[in-house]
Scaffold this active site. Structure first.
Site, PDB file in Angstrom:
ATOM      1  N   GLY A   1       0.961  -1.335  -0.176  1.00 20.45           N
ATOM      2  CA  GLY A   1       0.008  -0.089  -0.022  1.00 20.45           C
ATOM      3  C   GLY A   1       0.932   1.358   0.008  1.00 20.45           C
ATOM      4  O   GLY A   1       2.017   1.209  -0.460  1.00 20.45           O
TER       5      GLY A   1
ATOM      6  N   VAL B   1       0.750   4.738   5.406  1.00 19.73           N
ATOM      7  CA  VAL B   1       0.453   3.565   6.111  1.00 19.73           C
ATOM      8  C   VAL B   1       1.557   2.790   6.623  1.00 19.73           C
ATOM      9  O   VAL B   1       1.638   1.963   7.585  1.00 19.73           O
ATOM     10  CB  VAL B   1      -0.903   2.933   5.621  1.00 19.73           C
ATOM     11  CG1 VAL B   1      -1.187   1.430   6.469  1.00 19.73           C
ATOM     12  CG2 VAL B   1      -2.233   3.797   5.585  1.00 19.73           C
ATOM     13  N   GLY B   2       2.411   2.519   5.548  1.00 19.52           N
ATOM     14  CA  GLY B   2       3.816   1.420   5.607  1.00 19.52           C
ATOM     15  C   GLY B   2       4.548   2.028   7.012  1.00 19.52           C
ATOM     16  O   GLY B   2       4.955   1.166   7.496  1.00 19.52           O
TER      17      GLY B   2
ATOM     18  N   GLU C   1       5.718  -3.325   0.721  1.00 18.33           N
ATOM     19  CA  GLU C   1       5.765  -3.231  -0.888  1.00 18.33           C
ATOM     20  C   GLU C   1       4.879  -1.747  -1.171  1.00 18.33           C
ATOM     21  O   GLU C   1       3.654  -1.801  -1.215  1.00 18.33           O
ATOM     22  CB  GLU C   1       4.836  -4.271  -1.347  1.00 18.33           C
ATOM     23  CG  GLU C   1       5.725  -5.528  -1.226  1.00 18.33           C
ATOM     24  CD  GLU C   1       6.840  -5.895  -2.290  1.00 18.33           C
ATOM     25  OE1 GLU C   1       6.616  -5.170  -3.246  1.00 18.33           O
ATOM     26  OE2 GLU C   1       7.574  -6.713  -2.152  1.00 18.33           O
TER      27      GLU C   1
END
Ligand code: NAD
Length: 442
Positions: free
Chosen positions: A196, A200-201, A218
């Protein structure tokens, strides 16, 4: 499914606890169990091909040919590749020892990690939930799969079907949005695999830190295309159009923008327009294989970028249908709005640059991309791009396709992510490679 920012009824601790109890029986470590799960996943995809195609059409307007090729077929290929080689990959690998340790023998084994979490995004909502799951199961793990709430039909299909086909004490699907993902992330996992965006990672990485959980990220970003004079522009345009407008541009490795060197900036324009017409017809709104924008928020974000340059082709849009035509913009300035963020939609800006030095400087001034593409007839250009730039992947002559080869690692570097998967790289990601040494006492 709970709305965003509300609390959730999900008892994440009991979901993870149930899977952890299964893992401690060691049954998921056996090669037979792993093969059985992969075979069952293959059967699911074959039995429910039409249901899944319908879900993908509902979520993203994906045509059946593209949806089959990029989601179901892709995952089946990953499963077949893994089943063919799994025994070999699980063989202990002998290791040489230094003379001072002899007599002794040594080898490495790949052992399962435990209970892993796979968090998937909406753009390839089936492939990006299941391809990591193939690796997790091949490596002998239990897994929680969290599909994207922005592809609700596919999420529901996965929640309904996976427990019916797979070992439901070893694989759980948790549907939901931020509250559910937050509840899951509070648990201890043995690996988290997130696909995503980078914002948010960072949340995922921070949530993993207290548990020392390893993380694969990713992510995305802007993947540039370098267009070198002397290349076959008609062929380059056809391949650019195919890679860019797949899934209406909502592909993590889509060519984001073209750095056109010298006269190629003008010369490529008619070829791109012709390639769009050839691929999608005079009115792409009527093309079965042309997708739709995932939701109105992304539609509004994308249409606000249309003024960033001169329209070569496209620009038409229809909010009610979430349709945005394949669009090419020329004379785009580096500081134009469309150049400030990952486009993630069907808009291809052409940014003129004077020479290869300027193209390389442009790339190196920005975040390391998930992919760098180039169309060039020059070995010297290839050599310089390889040596002087950094990206998750570097492809000459064919955007996007590298991710369909399970022999190649797929992943980013820097802002485009960390870790890699596909094929044997997935097995590595979801295993611990353990050193084993055996020295006789006498
Ligand atoms: P998304 O909105 O579906 O989010 C991805 C996942 O994160 C979802 O499961 C969602 O529920 C979860 N999530 C969202 N907010 C969260 C929060 N605050 N806390 C915890 N979890 C949260 O998808 P997206 O991020 O819009 O996906 C698009 C991005 O993903 C693009 O940048 C694209 O390039 C990138 N991408 C990368 C790859 C890759 O393989 N490298 C593939 C596809 C997409």
């Amino acid at each position: 499914m709970a709305p965003q920012n509300h609390t959730t009824d999900l008892d994440a601790a009991s979901v993870v606890g149930r899977l952890r109890r299964t893992f401690t029986t060691h049954r998921t470590a056996s090669p037979e169990w792993r093969r059985g799960q992969l075979t069952a996943l293959r059967t699911l995809l074959t039995d429910h091909r039409d249901d899944l195609l319908a879900a993908l059409a509902e979520d993203l307007g994906k045509g059946p040919e593209e949806a089959y090729r990029t989601e179901i077929g892709f995952t089946l290929h990953e499963i077949a590749h893994t089943l063919d080689r799994l025994d070999d990959w699980l063989e202990p690998r002998p290791a040489e020892l230094p003379e001072r340790l002899l007599p002794a023998t040594a080898h490495t084994v790949r052992e399962p990690l435990g209970v892993v979490l796979v968090i998937a995004p909406w753009n390839y909502p089936l492939q990006l939930a299941l391809a990591p799951l193939v690796g997790a199961l091949a490596a002998g793990n239990c897994a929680v799969v969290k599909p994207s709430e922005l592809a609700p039909a596919t999420s529901a299909a996965l929640a309904r079907l996976l427990p019916r086909y797979l070992d439901s004490d070893a694989v759980a699907v948790v549907e939901g949005a931020v509250p559910e993902t937050t509840a899951l992330l509070a648990q201890r996992f043995d690996h988290i695999f997130y696909t995503g965006n980078g914002t948010v990672g960072r949340i995922v990485l921070a949530a993993a830190a207290p548990h020392l959980t390893p993380v694969t990220l990713e992510l995305g970003g802007k993947s540039p295309v370098v267009l070198d004079p002397g290349t076959d522009l008609a062929a380059a345009a056809r391949r650019l159009v195919t890679g860019k407008f797949l899934n209406a541009g909502q592909t993590c490795v889509a060519p984001d923008y073209v750095l056109a060197i010298g006269d190629t900036a003008r010369e490529i324009e008619p070829h791109l327009a012709a390639a769009v017409r050839e691929t999608y017809g005079a009115d792409p709104a009527g093309a079965e294989e042309y997708g739709r924008i995932v939701n109105e928020r992304h539609f509004d974000r994308l249409t606000a970028l249309l003024d960033s340059g001169r329209t070569v082709i496209g620009g038409a849009h229809d909010r009610a249908a979430r349709y945005l035509a394949p669009t090419v913009l020329a004379d785009v300035a580096p500081d134009a709005p469309v150049m400030q963020e990952e486009i993630f939609g069907p808009i291809l800006p052409i940014v003129p640059v004077p020479d290869l030095d300027a193209a390389i400087a442009f790339i190196n001034d920005r975040d390391k991309p998930l992919a760098l593409y180039a169309f060039t007839a020059s070995e010297d250009t290839k050599r310089r791009l390889l040596a002087e730039t950094s990206s998750g992947a570097l492809t000459f002559g064919l955007p996007v396709a590298h991710l369909t080869a399970p022999e190649l690692p797929f992943g980013g570097v820097g802002e485009s992510g960390m870790g890699r998967y596909h094929g044997e790289y997935s097995l590595d990601t979801f295993s611990h490679t353990k050193a084993v040494l055996d020295k006789p006492l006498a």
